[in-house]
Design an enzyme around this catalytic site. Structure first.
Site, PDB file in Angstrom:
ATOM      1  N   GLY A  30      -4.213  18.095   0.706  1.00 33.90           N
ATOM      2  CA  GLY A  30      -5.674  18.015   0.823  1.00 33.90           C
ATOM      3  C   GLY A  30      -6.307  16.944  -0.040  1.00 33.90           C
ATOM      4  CB  ALA A  31      -6.180  15.904  -3.151  1.00 34.28           C
ATOM      5  N   GLY A  32      -5.767  12.950  -1.213  1.00 32.59           N
ATOM      6  CA  GLY A  32      -5.094  11.652  -1.266  1.00 32.59           C
ATOM      7  C   GLY A  32      -5.942  10.689  -2.046  1.00 32.59           C
ATOM      8  CB  THR A  61      -6.734   3.589   1.450  1.00 28.07           C
ATOM      9  OG1 THR A  61      -8.077   3.804   0.975  1.00 28.07           O
ATOM     10  CG2 THR A  61      -6.043   4.927   1.646  1.00 28.07           C
ATOM     11  N   GLY A 119       5.963 -13.559  20.583  1.00 28.00           N
ATOM     12  CA  GLY A 119       5.540 -13.368  21.966  1.00 28.00           C
ATOM     13  C   GLY A 119       6.281 -12.259  22.664  1.00 28.00           C
ATOM     14  CD  GLU A 156       1.418   2.031  -6.429  1.00 28.56           C
ATOM     15  OE1 GLU A 156       0.610   1.506  -7.196  1.00 28.56           O
ATOM     16  OE2 GLU A 156       2.619   2.165  -6.694  1.00 28.56           O
TER      17      GLU A 156
HETATM   18  C1  LIG Z   1       5.019   6.173   2.808  1.00 27.16           C
HETATM   19  C2  LIG Z   1       4.138   6.786   1.787  1.00 27.16           C
HETATM   20  C3  LIG Z   1       4.583   6.944   0.483  1.00 27.16           C
HETATM   21  C4  LIG Z   1       3.791   7.540  -0.479  1.00 27.16           C
HETATM   22  N1  LIG Z   1       4.282   7.725  -1.753  1.00 27.16           N
HETATM   23  C5  LIG Z   1       3.555   8.437  -2.666  1.00 27.16           C
HETATM   24  C6  LIG Z   1       4.109   8.769  -3.950  1.00 27.16           C
HETATM   25  O1  LIG Z   1       5.238   8.393  -4.270  1.00 27.16           O
HETATM   26  N2  LIG Z   1       3.367   9.520  -4.796  1.00 27.16           N
HETATM   27  C7  LIG Z   1       2.117   9.947  -4.478  1.00 27.16           C
HETATM   28  O2  LIG Z   1       1.507  10.611  -5.289  1.00 27.16           O
HETATM   29  N3  LIG Z   1       1.559   9.651  -3.252  1.00 27.16           N
HETATM   30  C8  LIG Z   1       2.250   8.908  -2.350  1.00 27.16           C
HETATM   31  N4  LIG Z   1       1.704   8.629  -1.110  1.00 27.16           N
HETATM   32  C9  LIG Z   1       0.362   9.100  -0.778  1.00 27.16           C
HETATM   33  C10 LIG Z   1      -0.691   8.002  -0.719  1.00 27.16           C
HETATM   34  O3  LIG Z   1      -0.992   7.553  -1.982  1.00 27.16           O
HETATM   35  C11 LIG Z   1      -1.915   8.551   0.044  1.00 27.16           C
HETATM   36  O4  LIG Z   1      -1.555   8.638   1.378  1.00 27.16           O
HETATM   37  C12 LIG Z   1      -3.129   7.692  -0.106  1.00 27.16           C
HETATM   38  O5  LIG Z   1      -3.638   7.773  -1.376  1.00 27.16           O
HETATM   39  C13 LIG Z   1      -4.236   8.051   0.889  1.00 27.16           C
HETATM   40  O6  LIG Z   1      -4.547   9.395   0.870  1.00 27.16           O
HETATM   41  P1  LIG Z   1      -4.614  10.258   2.215  1.00 27.16           P
HETATM   42  O7  LIG Z   1      -3.447   9.901   2.989  1.00 27.16           O
HETATM   43  O8  LIG Z   1      -4.820  11.639   1.866  1.00 27.16           O
HETATM   44  O9  LIG Z   1      -5.883   9.665   2.980  1.00 27.16           O
HETATM   45  P2  LIG Z   1      -7.381  10.166   2.808  1.00 27.16           P
HETATM   46  O10 LIG Z   1      -7.755  10.105   1.384  1.00 27.16           O
HETATM   47  O11 LIG Z   1      -7.542  11.442   3.517  1.00 27.16           O
HETATM   48  O12 LIG Z   1      -8.174   9.024   3.567  1.00 27.16           O
HETATM   49  C14 LIG Z   1      -8.321   8.960   4.975  1.00 27.16           C
HETATM   50  C15 LIG Z   1      -9.074   7.692   5.324  1.00 27.16           C
HETATM   51  O13 LIG Z   1     -10.388   7.749   4.773  1.00 27.16           O
HETATM   52  C16 LIG Z   1     -10.633   6.639   3.944  1.00 27.16           C
HETATM   53  N5  LIG Z   1     -11.476   7.042   2.812  1.00 27.16           N
HETATM   54  C17 LIG Z   1     -11.236   8.058   1.963  1.00 27.16           C
HETATM   55  N6  LIG Z   1     -12.227   8.121   1.059  1.00 27.16           N
HETATM   56  C18 LIG Z   1     -13.089   7.121   1.342  1.00 27.16           C
HETATM   57  C19 LIG Z   1     -14.315   6.664   0.751  1.00 27.16           C
HETATM   58  N7  LIG Z   1     -14.823   7.261  -0.318  1.00 27.16           N
HETATM   59  N8  LIG Z   1     -14.929   5.605   1.297  1.00 27.16           N
HETATM   60  C20 LIG Z   1     -14.406   4.986   2.387  1.00 27.16           C
HETATM   61  N9  LIG Z   1     -13.269   5.370   2.972  1.00 27.16           N
HETATM   62  C21 LIG Z   1     -12.617   6.430   2.456  1.00 27.16           C
HETATM   63  C22 LIG Z   1      -9.278   6.199   3.480  1.00 27.16           C
HETATM   64  O14 LIG Z   1      -9.253   4.842   3.088  1.00 27.16           O
HETATM   65  C23 LIG Z   1      -8.447   6.444   4.722  1.00 27.16           C
HETATM   66  O15 LIG Z   1      -8.611   5.387   5.603  1.00 27.16           O
HETATM   67  C24 LIG Z   1       2.486   7.993  -0.141  1.00 27.16           C
HETATM   68  C25 LIG Z   1       2.027   7.821   1.166  1.00 27.16           C
HETATM   69  C26 LIG Z   1       2.821   7.233   2.125  1.00 27.16           C
HETATM   70  C27 LIG Z   1       2.302   7.075   3.513  1.00 27.16           C
END
Ligand SMILES: Cc1cc2nc3c(=O)[nH]c(=O)nc-3n(C[C@H](O)[C@H](O)[C@H](O)COP(=O)(O)OP(=O)(O)OC[C@H]3O[C@@H](n4cnc5c(N)ncnc54)[C@H](O)[C@@H]3O)c2cc1C
Lengths: 384, 371
Positions: free
Chosen positions: A129-131, A365, A339, A363
């Site tokens: 729930g927290a990215g 988005t 192509g 790291e």
């Molecule tokens: C292959 C892979 C490896 C990873 N490895 C690690 C790891 O080793 N350790 C770890 O801790 N995490 C890891 N991650 C997690 C990664 O850091 C998160 O996916 C990332 O931070 C984005 O969070 P979310 O996916 O929850 O997207 P969300 O936060 O849900 O975002 C969804 C969309 O909304 C946009 N958005 C969100 N907030 C805003 C805002 N305030 N303003 C405008 N746009 C916004 C985002 O840019 C994105 O486009 C990994 C992810 C992947 C895919």
């Protein structure tokens, strides 16, 4: 005055990394992409010749390299395969907060073994729930006697299936908001830790992305890094150290897409001439080159600032978003250069495009980097 | 937006939407994952009457309507671009027969398409060749028929009949209907494509393949038709791209409305809304171009530029919309068990088939220059 020459030592590091990348990584990149197999053998070799854990301080038996050296290595490894280089560099992200905030004693205990043996670590912050919103995490660490008990679920953790320890961010006091977040060193063999199945990523398929569940995992107090409430600061400052080298990986990927494009454009003929002669192609490749140069300069700038001991968050964010977006655009264009044939997996540019996408996601988005940059611009203005 | 569809067009649009929901939706993810082509699904598509917008009553259909076909493929692509492409590939194999065959040849094959009794595939492209004038597959006349030799790429699906484009030593170009069981016909490489995985494609080899005289489509000149073939193909690929865009866009809207970060749905952030707004605009523009080109074609206007522009814009919009959808899904977007990852791959593949963006710009540019 400004000097953009690499020092002799930096050049040697670059040569070493380039040789390793081209000879050890590149030939196996397609295999690991297809199978998703974790590149353990390659990681071991990289460890042996000193291409991993490079910023562990000398006092812990490490090389004590700066972020710039790390970035130089990262670009070279990334030019061969960012799936494998991400797996190799996962250690850096987990180690960074320890280097920044742990006591000398802890550094010796946690980091020295990394230099004595090829051990692996992962950075566990993101949750289902927290990215982007790191403060939205739910994992808790509750003090019980002299121990902490950790509960929660982490998501998409790179290298989790092979890690010997985790860097974990958890709330010790939810009431205090981000000032209630605390960082921990957690060995992976403790009871209560379960590691999920490997995710099927679009790209960087060798990097081993997994869910990690902590169910009443008990750790001693001495595994807490810095004080209670310091976790947010540590987890975020780690990015100042790692974002430049992540950006450098994207530069490496972009460079490789450009090299493939140049080679193909010279070889492939259409209407009697190599397609390199057509401006539709040559301008596209010219744009690739200019964006790669600009991205690399930003990487160097962001690295230089922190290596000089200055706060680099804004530059690190700039380097990360610029390089990630450039890598995505350049690899997408490379598919176009190839192509009708670019879309078959027989050609390497298709993989580069899949690999590139995640640079805009992990790291922080691309959107989050822009938030970091703009926040700093507006707050600076107030202070001027 | 209202495109003032008539009764027939609405009928096919709805028929396709139902088929997509009932028959494609339950199976497409697994087919894509396994890179499996489903002949059964293609035959069911035919049995649902969806090729009847291609053939007139004389050949068992209802109308020859490029517009209805564009609507049909768009609807299917709203669920799965790969499935839409595999239905299209079958049609594509029958197009040369319908256009170049004599009456007997048409009567022999075309009703089989509509009833799902046979699957067709076009074999036009060749390795290293993107101009149909330059194809190297040859046909030579012998006493009891023709002999074909050459290699074809991007042959889609697993067909019963292949329509092979070939050239004689005198430079005559023609299509031939070749049965899958013909001796000397072999398939050596199944492409490991980036996207459209359920529309499997292979490389086909013809080594001294003997066909009877009746296999040659005699009704119309093949060289002229090859151009028409590409014009129709581009239009329908453009319509598939519009469907894929809409699919990705809808998913992104629903997800960002639901996904909360920083205490509110990410949809509420301006950067997110602008991305979606821009893509909605692009998608509607692409759709309008496709419909307009399809209407012209319906009126027998051979719009080479129209269909090239429609494909160029529709595919670029689709690439952007699907890439942004992955971005908006964050980490979930990068995982294969979420559909946006697949749309992203499908979009890139659509963009390079039957004319890459550069190729199309070249073509459009030449029109602009009046060449
Ligand atoms: C292959 C892979 C490896 C990873 N490895 C690690 C790891 O080793 N350790 C770890 O801790 N995490 C890891 N991650 C997690 C990664 O850091 C998160 O996916 C990332 O931070 C984005 O969070 P979310 O996916 O929850 O997207 P969300 O936060 O849900 O975002 C969804 C969309 O909304 C946009 N958005 C969100 N907030 C805003 C805002 N305030 N303003 C405008 N746009 C916004 C985002 O840019 C994105 O486009 C990994 C992810 C992947 C895919």
């Amino acid at each position: 005055m400004i000097n953009l020459d690499l020092s002799e030592e930096q050049q040697q590091i670059q040569d070493l990394a380039r040789d390793f990348a081209q000879n050890e990584i590149l030939p196996k990149a397609a295999h690991h992409d297809r199978t998703g197999e974790y590149p353990l053998e390659i990681i071991k070799k990289a460890w042996e010749i000193g291409l991993t854990n490079v910023h562990i301080p000398e006092s812990c038996g490490g090389m004590g390299f700066g972020v710039l050296e790390d970035s130089i290595i990262s670009e070279e490894l990334g030019a061969a395969c960012t799936g494998i280089s991400t797996a190799i560099e996962a250690n850096s992200l987990a180690e960074a907060p320890i280097i920044v905030g742990a006591s000398e004693e802890q550094k010796k205990e946690f980091l020295a073994p990394m230099t004595e043996e090829c051990l692996l670590a992962s950075y566990c912050v993101t949750e289902p729930g927290a990215g982007s919103d790191v403060q939205g995490i739910k994992t808790t660490a509750t003090k019980v006697g002299n121990d902490y008990v950790i509960n929660g679920t982490k998501m998409w953790i790179t290298g989790a299936g092979y890690a010997n320890w985790f860097f974990v961010l958890a709330y010790t006091d939810k009431e205090k908001g981000f000032r209630g977040m605390t960082a921990f060193y957690v060995p992976t063999n403790l009871p209560g830790i379960s590691i999920g199945k490997k995710e099927q990523n679009m790209g960087q398929r060798a990097s081993d992305t997994r869910e990690v569940v902590f169910d009443n995992v008990v750790i001693p107090e001495k595994y807490r890094i810095a004080g209670e409430g310091k976790g947010w600061f540590l987890a975020m400052s780690a990015f100042d150290h790692t974002r430049p080298s992540v950006a450098a990986g994207a530069v490496g990927l972009a460079r490789s897409a450009m090299e493939h494009s140049i080679r193909y454009a010279l070889e492939r003929k259409a209407f009697g001439a190599p397609i390199a002669r057509y401006q539709a192609i040559s301008f596209m490749i010219a744009d690739m080159a200019k964006d790669i140069e600009a991205a690399r300069l930003l990487v160097y700038k962001a690295s230089y600032e922190i290596d000089k001991g200055r706060k680099n968050s804004k530059f690190a964010a700039m380097a990360k978003v610029f390089a990630a977006d450039a890598a995505m655009r350049i690899s997408t264009d490379a598919v176009q250069v190839f192509g009708g044939y670019g879309y078959s997996n027989e050609y390497p540019v298709e993989k580069l495009m899949r690999d590139a996408k995640v640079f805009q996601i992990y790291e922080g988005t691309s959107q989050i980097q822009r938030i970091i940059i703009s926040k700093e611009l507006f707050s600076r203005r107030n202070n001027d | 937006m209202d495109y003032a569809l008539n009764e027939l067009q609405l009928k096919y649009k709805n028929l396709a939407a139902n088929f997509a929901k009932e028959q494609v939706k339950p199976v497409f993810a697994q087919l894509d994952k396994d890179q499996n082509y489903s002949g059964e699904l293609v035959r069911n598509f035919a049995k649902a009457g969806l090729y009847n917008a291609f053939t007139t009553e004389k050949f068992g259909g209802e109308a020859h309507s490029p517009f209805c076909l564009a609507l049909v493929f768009e609807e299917i692509a709203k669920v799965c671009g790969g499935a839409a492409f595999s239905f299209f590939a079958n049609l594509q194999g029958a197009i040369p027969i319908y256009a170049c065959g004599n009456d007997a040849q048409k009567q022999n094959f075309i009703p089989k398409l509509g009833r799902g009794e046979a699957i067709f595939a076009a074999a036009v492209y060749e390795p290293e060749i993107n101009n149909t004038d330059l194809i190297k597959t040859t046909f030579t006349r012998e006493n009891d028929g023709f002999v074909l030799n050459g290699t074809k790429t991007f042959v889609f699906g697993e067909a019963d009949f292949y329509t092979v484009f070939a050239t004689s030593s005198e430079g005559e170009q023609s299509f031939f209907v070749v049965e899958k069981s013909a001796k000397g016909l072999s398939f050596d490489v199944k492409d490991d494509k980036l996207g459209l995985k359920t529309a499997v494609s292979s490389r086909m080899k013809l080594e001294n393949v003997k066909v009877p005289f009746s296999a040659k489509l005699e009704g119309k000149d093949g060289r002229m038709f090859a151009k028409m073939f590409l014009i129709i193909s581009r239009l329908l690929v453009a319509s598939i791209s519009v469907g894929v865009s809409e699919n990705a866009q809808e998913l992104a809207i629903a997800y960002t409305k639901e996904r909360k970060q920083f205490g509110s749905p990410v949809f509420e952030k301006q950067a997110v809304q602008f991305m979606l707004a821009e893509n909605l605009g692009g998608m509607e523009a692409a759709r309008a171009l496709v419909y307009s080109a399809a209407r012209s074609m319906e009126n027998k206007i051979i719009g080479e530029t129209d269909s090239a522009i429609a494909k160029l814009i529709a595919c670029e919009v689709c690439a952007k919309t699907t890439t942004d959808a992955v971005q908006l899904f964050g980490g979930y977007g990068y995982m294969r068990d979420f559909p946006v990852e697949k749309h992203f791959r499908d979009a890139k593949t659509l963009q390079v088939l039957f004319g890459t963006s550069q190729f199309l710009k070249d073509l459009i540019g030449k029109q602009v220059a009046g060449k």
